[in-house]
Design an enzyme around this catalytic site. Structure first.
Site, PDB file in Angstrom:
ATOM      1  N   HIS A  42       0.854  -1.190   0.000  1.00  0.00           N
ATOM      2  CA  HIS A  42       0.000   0.000   0.000  1.00  0.00           C
ATOM      3  C   HIS A  42       0.890   1.240   0.000  1.00  0.00           C
ATOM      4  O   HIS A  42       2.109   1.145   0.198  1.00  0.00           O
ATOM      5  CB  HIS A  42      -0.873   0.030   1.252  1.00  0.00           C
ATOM      6  CG  HIS A  42      -0.041   0.325   2.473  1.00  0.00           C
ATOM      7  ND1 HIS A  42       0.736  -0.657   3.064  1.00  0.00           N
ATOM      8  CD2 HIS A  42       0.207   1.464   3.143  1.00  0.00           C
ATOM      9  CE1 HIS A  42       1.410  -0.111   4.069  1.00  0.00           C
ATOM     10  NE2 HIS A  42       1.115   1.173   4.142  1.00  0.00           N
ATOM     11  N   HIS A 123       5.781   6.492  -1.157  1.00  0.00           N
ATOM     12  CA  HIS A 123       6.544   5.262  -1.358  1.00  0.00           C
ATOM     13  C   HIS A 123       5.717   4.050  -0.968  1.00  0.00           C
ATOM     14  O   HIS A 123       4.783   4.150  -0.165  1.00  0.00           O
ATOM     15  CB  HIS A 123       7.827   5.284  -0.519  1.00  0.00           C
ATOM     16  CG  HIS A 123       7.577   5.175   0.948  1.00  0.00           C
ATOM     17  ND1 HIS A 123       7.064   6.212   1.690  1.00  0.00           N
ATOM     18  CD2 HIS A 123       7.726   4.141   1.808  1.00  0.00           C
ATOM     19  CE1 HIS A 123       6.925   5.820   2.946  1.00  0.00           C
ATOM     20  NE2 HIS A 123       7.313   4.560   3.043  1.00  0.00           N
TER      21      HIS A 123
HETATM   22  P1  ATP Z   1       4.605  -3.624  11.379  1.00  0.00           P
HETATM   23  O1  ATP Z   1       4.798  -2.372  12.153  1.00  0.00           O
HETATM   24  O2  ATP Z   1       3.748  -4.636  12.046  1.00  0.00           O
HETATM   25  O3  ATP Z   1       5.861  -4.195  10.862  1.00  0.00           O
HETATM   26  P2  ATP Z   1       3.557  -1.885   9.388  1.00  0.00           P
HETATM   27  O4  ATP Z   1       4.661  -0.925   9.719  1.00  0.00           O
HETATM   28  O5  ATP Z   1       3.279  -2.133   7.948  1.00  0.00           O
HETATM   29  O6  ATP Z   1       3.790  -3.291  10.054  1.00  0.00           O
HETATM   30  P3  ATP Z   1       1.972  -0.115  10.893  1.00  0.00           P
HETATM   31  O7  ATP Z   1       3.117   0.108  11.821  1.00  0.00           O
HETATM   32  O8  ATP Z   1       0.607  -0.226  11.459  1.00  0.00           O
HETATM   33  O9  ATP Z   1       2.199  -1.416  10.048  1.00  0.00           O
HETATM   34  O10 ATP Z   1       2.016   1.055   9.842  1.00  0.00           O
HETATM   35  C1  ATP Z   1       1.014   1.259   8.870  1.00  0.00           C
HETATM   36  C2  ATP Z   1       1.543   2.203   7.821  1.00  0.00           C
HETATM   37  O11 ATP Z   1       1.871   3.453   8.417  1.00  0.00           O
HETATM   38  C3  ATP Z   1       2.853   1.740   7.162  1.00  0.00           C
HETATM   39  O12 ATP Z   1       2.868   2.224   5.826  1.00  0.00           O
HETATM   40  C4  ATP Z   1       3.926   2.428   7.958  1.00  0.00           C
HETATM   41  O13 ATP Z   1       5.085   2.636   7.182  1.00  0.00           O
HETATM   42  C5  ATP Z   1       3.259   3.748   8.294  1.00  0.00           C
HETATM   43  N1  ATP Z   1       3.762   4.269   9.564  1.00  0.00           N
HETATM   44  C6  ATP Z   1       3.926   3.582  10.713  1.00  0.00           C
HETATM   45  N2  ATP Z   1       4.391   4.359  11.692  1.00  0.00           N
HETATM   46  C7  ATP Z   1       4.520   5.599  11.151  1.00  0.00           C
HETATM   47  C8  ATP Z   1       4.940   6.850  11.658  1.00  0.00           C
HETATM   48  N3  ATP Z   1       5.327   7.016  12.918  1.00  0.00           N
HETATM   49  N4  ATP Z   1       4.939   7.895  10.825  1.00  0.00           N
HETATM   50  C9  ATP Z   1       4.546   7.764   9.549  1.00  0.00           C
HETATM   51  N5  ATP Z   1       4.115   6.620   9.009  1.00  0.00           N
HETATM   52  C10 ATP Z   1       4.116   5.540   9.790  1.00  0.00           C
END
Ligand code: ATP
Ligand code: MG
Length: 176
Positions: A42, A123
């Protein structure tokens, strides 16, 4: 009192065909890190983090105020960050994508949500915690038409991370 909260973000989903094609192409990179599951590929537009479930109504209303245009998204760049993040990017971010992310973030901030301060970086994360550089191969060239954006609920357990689409909003398609 326990207040139920949800990990939320707005993003662009990927059509299954493109996700499958990207997954196949990604195999050729022989990445050594943690791959993002194919069904999770995504593009994040705005990350909200943990929010009380009571905010869902307000978030729906705010997102509904955003008037986005549809656009063709071309992912033609392999990006490797210092922290082992390997992602697909675009050499020409569509104006409509930048406007959508900008408007969404502005609208949420104006309503009091504290969001990422860094400039929007369009990205699609392929893998995290990679140590080796991706194997050289065919340059990426994936494209699809973004027709809607989605509010996702992200959950994680031993089985992995799943993004549940909660609500979606259409993007205007002037050419159709
Ligand atoms: P996991 O953390 O379980 O490895 P994930 O990173 O894909 O999986 P989430 O952490 O829920 O899942 O993040 C969802 C989306 O939001 C992802 O695209 C992630 O890169 C983005 N994201 C997560 N934390 C942040 C943040 N602090 N700032 C900006 N974007 C974020
Ligand atoms: Mg994460």
């Amino acid at each position: 009192m326990h207040i139920k909260s949800l990990r939320l973000f707005f993003g662009l989903p990927l059509p299954h065909r493109q996700a499958a094609a990207i997954d196949v192409w990604r195999n050729g990179l022989a990445l050594d890190g943690r791959l993002v599951a194919r069904h999770n590929l995504h593009l994040t537009l705005a990350f909200l983090g943990s929010q009380p479930v009571e905010r869902l109504g307000e978030l729906q209303r705010l997102a509904g105020q955003v008037r986005g245009q549809g656009f063709e998204l071309r992912l033609d760049r392999l990006e490797v960050s210092r922290h082992g993040l390997v992602s697909l990017g675009t050499s020409q971010p569509p104006e409509a994508l930048l406007q959508l992310a900008g408007e969404l973030n502005d609208t949420l901030r104006a309503a009091g949500y504290s969001l990422e301060e860094r400039a929007f970086w369009p990205h699609l994360t392929l893998a995290r915690q990679c140590r080796k550089h991706p194997a050289p191969g065919s340059p990426p060239d994936f494209a699809w038409t973004a027709e809607r954006f989605v509010l996702f609920h992200s959950t994680s357990d031993e089985q992995g991370t799943v993004y549940h689409p909660l609500f979606h909003w259409p993007l205007a398609m002037p050419h159709l």
